[in-house]
Structures are given as structure tokens and as C-alpha cells.
Design an enzyme around this catalytic site. Structure first.
Site, PDB file in Angstrom:
ATOM      1  N   ARG A 164       0.920  -0.936   0.277  1.00  0.00           N
ATOM      2  CA  ARG A 164       0.136   0.111   0.311  1.00  0.00           C
ATOM      3  C   ARG A 164       1.074   1.649   0.058  1.00  0.00           C
ATOM      4  O   ARG A 164       0.378   2.391   0.181  1.00  0.00           O
ATOM      5  CB  ARG A 164      -0.963  -0.039   1.587  1.00  0.00           C
ATOM      6  N   SER A 238     -10.916  -0.592   3.024  1.00  0.00           N
ATOM      7  CA  SER A 238     -10.257  -1.267   4.622  1.00  0.00           C
ATOM      8  C   SER A 238     -10.000   0.882   4.462  1.00  0.00           C
ATOM      9  O   SER A 238      -8.706   1.466   4.185  1.00  0.00           O
ATOM     10  CB  SER A 238      -8.849  -1.759   4.383  1.00  0.00           C
ATOM     11  N   GLU A 334      -5.178   3.690   5.596  1.00  0.00           N
ATOM     12  CA  GLU A 334      -4.592   3.771   4.130  1.00  0.00           C
ATOM     13  C   GLU A 334      -4.800   4.684   3.880  1.00  0.00           C
ATOM     14  O   GLU A 334      -4.694   5.357   2.283  1.00  0.00           O
ATOM     15  CB  GLU A 334      -5.157   2.165   4.019  1.00  0.00           C
TER      16      GLU A 334
HETATM   17  P1  FAD Z   1      -9.346   8.274  -5.760  1.00  0.00           P
HETATM   18  O1  FAD Z   1      -9.906   7.850  -4.499  1.00  0.00           O
HETATM   19  O2  FAD Z   1      -9.722   9.593  -5.913  1.00  0.00           O
HETATM   20  O3  FAD Z   1      -7.878   9.040  -4.960  1.00  0.00           O
HETATM   21  C1  FAD Z   1      -7.209   8.463  -4.136  1.00  0.00           C
HETATM   22  C2  FAD Z   1      -5.395   9.198  -3.594  1.00  0.00           C
HETATM   23  O4  FAD Z   1      -4.342   9.610  -5.439  1.00  0.00           O
HETATM   24  C3  FAD Z   1      -5.772  10.636  -3.697  1.00  0.00           C
HETATM   25  O5  FAD Z   1      -4.709  11.357  -2.364  1.00  0.00           O
HETATM   26  C4  FAD Z   1      -5.700  11.410  -4.786  1.00  0.00           C
HETATM   27  O6  FAD Z   1      -5.392  12.788  -4.736  1.00  0.00           O
HETATM   28  C5  FAD Z   1      -4.744  10.849  -6.004  1.00  0.00           C
HETATM   29  N1  FAD Z   1      -5.177  10.570  -7.293  1.00  0.00           N
HETATM   30  C6  FAD Z   1      -6.262   9.938  -7.598  1.00  0.00           C
HETATM   31  N2  FAD Z   1      -5.884   9.729  -9.555  1.00  0.00           N
HETATM   32  C7  FAD Z   1      -4.425  10.514  -8.978  1.00  0.00           C
HETATM   33  C8  FAD Z   1      -3.526  10.341 -10.418  1.00  0.00           C
HETATM   34  N3  FAD Z   1      -4.311   9.976 -11.509  1.00  0.00           N
HETATM   35  N4  FAD Z   1      -2.551  11.239 -10.365  1.00  0.00           N
HETATM   36  C9  FAD Z   1      -1.457  11.491  -8.673  1.00  0.00           C
HETATM   37  N5  FAD Z   1      -2.906  11.424  -8.098  1.00  0.00           N
HETATM   38  C10 FAD Z   1      -3.959  10.720  -7.992  1.00  0.00           C
HETATM   39  N6  FAD Z   1      -7.051  -0.634  -2.769  1.00  0.00           N
HETATM   40  C11 FAD Z   1      -6.521  -2.073  -2.355  1.00  0.00           C
HETATM   41  O7  FAD Z   1      -5.544  -2.174  -2.678  1.00  0.00           O
HETATM   42  N7  FAD Z   1      -7.357  -3.137  -2.728  1.00  0.00           N
HETATM   43  C12 FAD Z   1      -8.776  -3.264  -2.722  1.00  0.00           C
HETATM   44  O8  FAD Z   1      -9.128  -4.393  -2.518  1.00  0.00           O
HETATM   45  C13 FAD Z   1      -9.519  -2.451  -2.192  1.00  0.00           C
HETATM   46  N8  FAD Z   1     -11.210  -2.883  -2.127  1.00  0.00           N
HETATM   47  C14 FAD Z   1     -11.880  -1.903  -1.790  1.00  0.00           C
HETATM   48  C15 FAD Z   1     -13.206  -1.986  -1.903  1.00  0.00           C
HETATM   49  C16 FAD Z   1     -13.910  -0.780  -1.351  1.00  0.00           C
HETATM   50  C17 FAD Z   1     -14.973  -1.101  -2.417  1.00  0.00           C
HETATM   51  C18 FAD Z   1     -13.715   0.175  -1.653  1.00  0.00           C
HETATM   52  C19 FAD Z   1     -14.797   1.497  -1.933  1.00  0.00           C
HETATM   53  C20 FAD Z   1     -12.099   0.693  -1.590  1.00  0.00           C
HETATM   54  C21 FAD Z   1     -11.182   0.007  -2.285  1.00  0.00           C
HETATM   55  N9  FAD Z   1      -9.602   0.164  -2.256  1.00  0.00           N
HETATM   56  C22 FAD Z   1      -9.310  -0.779  -2.184  1.00  0.00           C
HETATM   57  C23 FAD Z   1      -9.182   1.418  -2.228  1.00  0.00           C
HETATM   58  C24 FAD Z   1      -9.493   1.903  -3.596  1.00  0.00           C
HETATM   59  O9  FAD Z   1     -10.103   1.263  -4.649  1.00  0.00           O
HETATM   60  C25 FAD Z   1      -7.840   1.993  -4.598  1.00  0.00           C
HETATM   61  O10 FAD Z   1      -7.550   2.660  -3.516  1.00  0.00           O
HETATM   62  C26 FAD Z   1      -8.147   3.292  -5.320  1.00  0.00           C
HETATM   63  O11 FAD Z   1      -6.833   2.738  -6.514  1.00  0.00           O
HETATM   64  C27 FAD Z   1      -8.449   4.137  -5.284  1.00  0.00           C
HETATM   65  O12 FAD Z   1      -8.732   5.119  -6.846  1.00  0.00           O
HETATM   66  P2  FAD Z   1      -9.486   6.284  -6.447  1.00  0.00           P
HETATM   67  O13 FAD Z   1      -9.250   6.557  -8.239  1.00  0.00           O
HETATM   68  O14 FAD Z   1     -10.912   6.122  -6.521  1.00  0.00           O
HETATM   69  O15 FAD Z   1      -9.136   7.477  -6.280  1.00  0.00           O
HETATM   70  N1  EPU Z   2     -10.629 -11.183   9.269  1.00  0.00           N
HETATM   71  C1  EPU Z   2     -11.669 -10.436  11.350  1.00  0.00           C
HETATM   72  N2  EPU Z   2     -12.243  -9.736  11.468  1.00  0.00           N
HETATM   73  C2  EPU Z   2     -12.865  -9.202  10.506  1.00  0.00           C
HETATM   74  C3  EPU Z   2     -12.334  -9.076   9.292  1.00  0.00           C
HETATM   75  C4  EPU Z   2     -11.669 -10.129   8.716  1.00  0.00           C
HETATM   76  O1  EPU Z   2     -11.135 -11.531  11.845  1.00  0.00           O
HETATM   77  O2  EPU Z   2     -14.042  -8.100  11.129  1.00  0.00           O
HETATM   78  C5  EPU Z   2      -9.630 -11.748   9.468  1.00  0.00           C
HETATM   79  C6  EPU Z   2     -10.645 -12.843   8.747  1.00  0.00           C
HETATM   80  O3  EPU Z   2     -11.345 -13.827   9.070  1.00  0.00           O
HETATM   81  C7  EPU Z   2      -9.357 -13.059   7.518  1.00  0.00           C
HETATM   82  C8  EPU Z   2      -8.649 -11.931   8.096  1.00  0.00           C
HETATM   83  O4  EPU Z   2      -9.144 -11.301   8.544  1.00  0.00           O
HETATM   84  O5  EPU Z   2      -8.364 -14.366   8.485  1.00  0.00           O
HETATM   85  C9  EPU Z   2      -7.901 -11.144   6.656  1.00  0.00           C
HETATM   86  O6  EPU Z   2      -9.377 -11.137   6.591  1.00  0.00           O
HETATM   87  P1  EPU Z   2      -9.824 -10.476   5.208  1.00  0.00           P
HETATM   88  O7  EPU Z   2      -9.213 -11.752   3.604  1.00  0.00           O
HETATM   89  O8  EPU Z   2     -10.997 -10.148   4.816  1.00  0.00           O
HETATM   90  O9  EPU Z   2      -8.566  -9.641   4.221  1.00  0.00           O
HETATM   91  P2  EPU Z   2      -7.573  -7.907   5.519  1.00  0.00           P
HETATM   92  O10 EPU Z   2      -6.659  -8.493   5.111  1.00  0.00           O
HETATM   93  O11 EPU Z   2      -9.534  -7.869   6.332  1.00  0.00           O
HETATM   94  C10 EPU Z   2      -6.582  -7.075   2.871  1.00  0.00           C
HETATM   95  C11 EPU Z   2      -7.246  -5.647   2.063  1.00  0.00           C
HETATM   96  C12 EPU Z   2      -8.097  -5.654   1.680  1.00  0.00           C
HETATM   97  C13 EPU Z   2      -8.210  -6.549   0.302  1.00  0.00           C
HETATM   98  C14 EPU Z   2      -7.815  -8.253   1.180  1.00  0.00           C
HETATM   99  C15 EPU Z   2      -7.878  -8.948  -0.402  1.00  0.00           C
HETATM  100  C16 EPU Z   2      -5.797  -4.295   3.910  1.00  0.00           C
HETATM  101  C17 EPU Z   2      -5.492  -3.391   4.077  1.00  0.00           C
HETATM  102  N3  EPU Z   2      -6.919  -4.617   3.041  1.00  0.00           N
HETATM  103  O12 EPU Z   2      -8.174  -6.903   4.188  1.00  0.00           O
HETATM  104  O13 EPU Z   2      -7.729  -4.432   0.402  1.00  0.00           O
HETATM  105  O14 EPU Z   2      -9.103  -6.653  -0.472  1.00  0.00           O
HETATM  106  O15 EPU Z   2      -6.592  -8.386   1.642  1.00  0.00           O
HETATM  107  O16 EPU Z   2      -6.385  -9.385  -0.166  1.00  0.00           O
HETATM  108  O17 EPU Z   2      -4.345  -4.861   2.739  1.00  0.00           O
HETATM  109  C18 EPU Z   2      -8.633  -2.413   0.396  1.00  0.00           C
HETATM  110  O18 EPU Z   2      -6.834  -1.094   0.981  1.00  0.00           O
HETATM  111  O19 EPU Z   2      -9.038  -1.250   0.428  1.00  0.00           O
HETATM  112  C19 EPU Z   2      -8.519  -3.232   0.975  1.00  0.00           C
HETATM  113  C20 EPU Z   2      -9.918  -3.514   0.444  1.00  0.00           C
END
Ligand code: FAD
Ligand code: EPU
Length: 338
Positions: A164, A238, A334
Site C-alpha cells: 500500500r 479498508s 490507508e
Molecule cells: P481517489 O480516491 O480518487 O484518489 C486516491 C488518492 O490518489 C488521492 O490522494 C488522490 O489525490 C490521488 N490520485 C488519484 N488519481 C491520481 C492521479 N491520476 N495522479 C496522482 N494522484 C492521484 N484498494 C486496494 O488496494 N485493494 C482493495 O482490495 C480495495 N478494495 C476496496 C473496496 C472498496 C469497497 C472501496 C470503496 C475501496 C477499495 N480499495 C481497495 C481502495 C481504492 O479502491 C483504491 O485505492 C483505488 O485505487 C482508488 O482509486 P480512485 O480513483 O478512487 O482514487
Molecule cells: N478478519 C476478522 N474480522 C474482521 C475482518 C477480518 O477476524 O472483521 C480476519 C479474517 O477472518 C481473515 C483476516 O482477518 O482471517 C483477513 O481478512 P480479509 O481476507 O478480509 O483481508 P483484510 O486483511 O481484511 C486485505 C486488504 C483488502 C483486500 C483483502 C483481500 C488491506 C488493508 N486490506 O483485507 O484491501 O481486498 O485483503 O486481499 O491490506 C483495501 O485496501 O481497501 C482493501 C479492501
């Protein structure tokens, strides 16, 4: 370029926070972006670039220029025996890019299906899920310097990706706007199904022949069952990173909390599941007004309806303090707090 005044940002942030931008514009080309950045410089006003707004928390109204990135397009730059380099403009929706790859049989990002947001933000925090991070397939990017207006490219190494993390979140914080990203995808796939949940879902789906489509389907199913949909409940995924501790600290914690969930990093340090820490500190499902900790995934903070940025930050502080008191482990957000 049209600069609008006092625009609501509620539709532009997945937390659904009701805040507004003093100035707002959309850019659909690099010259338009350069023009917008030059305007902000001239007016001595800060600027904020947004894609999908799915990784930001707005604390208050933004007293500057919000630039909505709408740069679109795909281009195949190079094809080799077993790879293809695809350049994607920063305003393309990430999941649409995943679907584009599935359609063309380009492998590498199927595990990253359904991550919200745009391609331009994907290298910012080196998005990752289910055993894959973008750095695994990242080839290079182009960016515009925010204040000087010149463009430059960055290689994978120059982005200094980590969990991240990238240079754009630290040494070059707020210095560059990413305009396109090139991904190197495989035309003969290598499947990543080490993540337990994927294997279980593939079994449940009775998949007999593994494919990138099957993996994407499994990932989509898992994500849909666990993570709240921002269209229904405001959130930014997250809210915290999973904290990393050394082996010694991990052993102490494991002795005190035998069910603790953790993963070993390559360097021997341990990544703790923050969701587990928060849940077992009693905060899963905690709610104060419209702000809360999600009831199914404790790592996700949510806005049930009309929470403000400071109300979400109050929950953030409560989580950090409670987890620190119980485990002596510090959590870091994050999400980008604006
Ligand atoms: P924004 O929210 O628009 O911007 C994020 C940051 O980047 C801001 O600081 C912005 O100024 C900057 N930025 C945006 N575009 C640019 C650009 N072109 N150049 C320079 N800076 C820029 N993330 C994960 O890594 N893994 C996951 O599994 C994951 N799951 C998610 C699930 C949900 C339900 C949600 C809501 C979010 C999740 N995220 C996850 C976080 C998010 O989706 C990612 O961080 C994504 O890359 C953000 O993209 P965005 O275009 O919405 O960024
Ligand atoms: N867990 C709990 N309680 C909870 C949530 C999770 O006990 O309420 C335990 C789960 O049971 C599991 C472990 O924590 O054993 C990990 O959970 P999960 O697989 O859901 O992944 P996470 O660590 O919660 C991370 C990323 C996610 C990504 C998933 C899948 C970060 C900060 N988050 O979540 O990314 O989608 O793994 O790879 O690294 C994001 O960055 O926004 C994001 C959603």
C-alpha cells in the site's frame, strides 16, 4: 477549460461525505490537465486530483481546485511471445480495464477484479488483493509535475512500490499527477490461487478448468459477500493498513491471543490482520450516529447516511486508541485524509 464554483463533492467520494469544492473542473487530455494545474498555480490555490474518489476521506469543504480526471483510452504498445504491454489512460475505470483484459485474454490482474476507482490511482498505493499487487504487472507510467507542468516517466523500480505504498505517497507526495499507466500482461496465463478463499470459492463454483475468467468470478463473489457496496453504504474499503510487527512482538501477541491471524512477510516480519484485532477489541459493528465500523468487515469504516468527515475521524481515533491499548500495536490509515 471550465472552472465551476462551489460544487458538491458528495457524488465524487465513495464515503458519500457532504463536502464541497471551492472550484471544480474536469480534464479529458494532458494539455487540459496542464492548463488546470497552471490555473491553480496562478490563483495560488491548492489542487486535488480525483479519480473514483474511493480512497479519500474529506474532512471539510475543499478550499481549492478539485480536478476530476477524465483521461480515457487504451493502446497496445508492444506485443511479445508471451506478453502484451497495454497503456491505459488514468481516467479509465479500473474494473473496466480488468474486464477489457478478460475479454482479450490478457492475464495478470484478474485477482484485482472489482477494486473501485480509476487506473490513475492504481500505482498510488500499489493496489492489491487476493495475492496480487499491481507492482507484479506494472511496466511504467507517465505523470505531469503539478507545479512545473513538465511530463516524466517512472519505471517500476522508480515507483518504489511497497505494501500500500509508492513514491507518490511519500517522497513525491502531491508532486505528480499520473496521466497513463502501462501494464505488462501475460498472453499465457500464470494463475494465482494461493489465497485460501479463492480456492474455496472455485470449488464451490465447481470450476473444472481454471481460467482468468473463473478467478475473476471467484474474486467478485468473495468481494461482494464481504465488502460493503459504496452505492449502498458509504465507505473507502479498508480504512487501515494491516500493521507489520517483528517476530518477537508477534510471538508475545500469539501467546496472549492464540487465535490471532497473521501472515509472514518475505523478510520474516509478520503482517497482522487488523480486521481481527479490531473485531476482538469489541469494535466490529460499533456505531455512533451515522458513522461506524462495518458489521461484516471490521477494517472498513462506514457512513450509514450523513456522517461528516470529523465523525468518521472520531471512529478512526477510537479504533486506533482501543487497538493500541489492547495489543500495543499502532494502526495507520490507508485512506487519504484530505
Ligand atoms: P481517489 O480516491 O480518487 O484518489 C486516491 C488518492 O490518489 C488521492 O490522494 C488522490 O489525490 C490521488 N490520485 C488519484 N488519481 C491520481 C492521479 N491520476 N495522479 C496522482 N494522484 C492521484 N484498494 C486496494 O488496494 N485493494 C482493495 O482490495 C480495495 N478494495 C476496496 C473496496 C472498496 C469497497 C472501496 C470503496 C475501496 C477499495 N480499495 C481497495 C481502495 C481504492 O479502491 C483504491 O485505492 C483505488 O485505487 C482508488 O482509486 P480512485 O480513483 O478512487 O482514487
Ligand atoms: N478478519 C476478522 N474480522 C474482521 C475482518 C477480518 O477476524 O472483521 C480476519 C479474517 O477472518 C481473515 C483476516 O482477518 O482471517 C483477513 O481478512 P480479509 O481476507 O478480509 O483481508 P483484510 O486483511 O481484511 C486485505 C486488504 C483488502 C483486500 C483483502 C483481500 C488491506 C488493508 N486490506 O483485507 O484491501 O481486498 O485483503 O486481499 O491490506 C483495501 O485496501 O481497501 C482493501 C479492501
Amino acid at each position: 477549460m471550465e472552472i465551476l464554483d462551489n460544487i458538491s463533492l458528495k457524488p465524487y467520494n465513495s464515503f458519500g461525505i457532504r463536502a464541497s469544492a471551492r472550484y471544480f473542473t474536469r480534464v479529458a487530455s494532458v494539455p487540459e490537465l496542464q492548463e488546470a494545474l497552471a490555473w491553480a498555480k496562478r490563483e495560488e490555490t491548492p489542487s486535488l486530483i480525483i479519480g473514483g474518489g474511493s480512497n479519500i476521506l474529506l474532512r471539510e469543504n475543499y478550499d481549492g481546485l478539485v480536478i476530476k480526471n477524465e483521461l480515457l483510452g487504451y493502446e497496445v504498445l508492444e506485443t511479445g511471445e508471451d506478453f502484451v504491454n497495454v497503456k491505459v489512460s488514468a481516467g479509465e475505470v479500473w474494473h473496466q480495464f480488468v474486464l477489457h483484459c478478460l475479454e482479450h485474454q490478457y492475464a495478470g490482474i484478474e485477482n484485482l477484479a472489482l477494486i473501485p476507482g480509476c487506473v490513475g490511482a492504481s500505482p498510488m498505493q500499489n493496489i492489491g488483493a487476493y495475492g496480487v499487487e499491481v507492482r507484479d504487472v506494472f511496466h511504467g507510467l507517465t505523470a505531469v509535475h503539478r507545479y512545473e507542468g513538465y511530463t516524466r516517466t517512472f519505471t517500476n523500480e522508480e515507483c518504489a512500490f511497497g505494501y500500500r505504498e509508492s513514491v507518490f505517497k511519500n517522497v513525491y507526495r502531491d508532486q505528480f499527477v499520473i496521466t497513463d499507466v502501462t501494464y505488462r500482461l501475460r498472453t499465457n496465463p500464470v494463475f494465482h490461487i494461493e489465497y485460501g478463499a479463492i480456492r474455496q470459492e472455485l470449488e464451490r463454483l465447481r470450476i473444472s478448468e481454471l481460467s482468468i475468467r473463473a478467478i475473476a468470478r471467484a474474486v467478485i463473489n468473495i468481494r461482494s459477500s464481504k465488502l460493503p457496496d459504496p452505492a449502498v453504504i458509504g465507505n473507502a474499503g479498508s480504512f487501515f493498513k494491516n500493521p507489520v510487527v517483528d517476530k518477537e512482538k508477534y510471538m508475545l501477541l500469539k501467546a496472549a491471543f492464540p487465535d490471532l491471524v497473521a501472515y509472514e512477510n518475505e523478510d520474516g516480519s509478520m503482517k497482522l490482520a487488523a480486521g481481527w484485532l479490531i473485531e476482538h477489541a469489541g469494535l466490529k459493528g460499533y456505531r455512533n450516529g451515522d458513522a461506524g465500523v462495518h458489521e461484516k468487515q471490521a477494517l472498513v469504516l462506514v457512513n450509514y447516511k450523513d456522517a461528516t468527515g470529523p465523525e468518521i475521524l472520531e471512529i478512526c481515533k477510537l479504533v486506533i486508541d482501543t487497538v493500541f491499548k489492547k495489543y500495543g500495536v499502532e494502526l495507520y490509515p490507508e485512506v487519504n485524509i484530505v
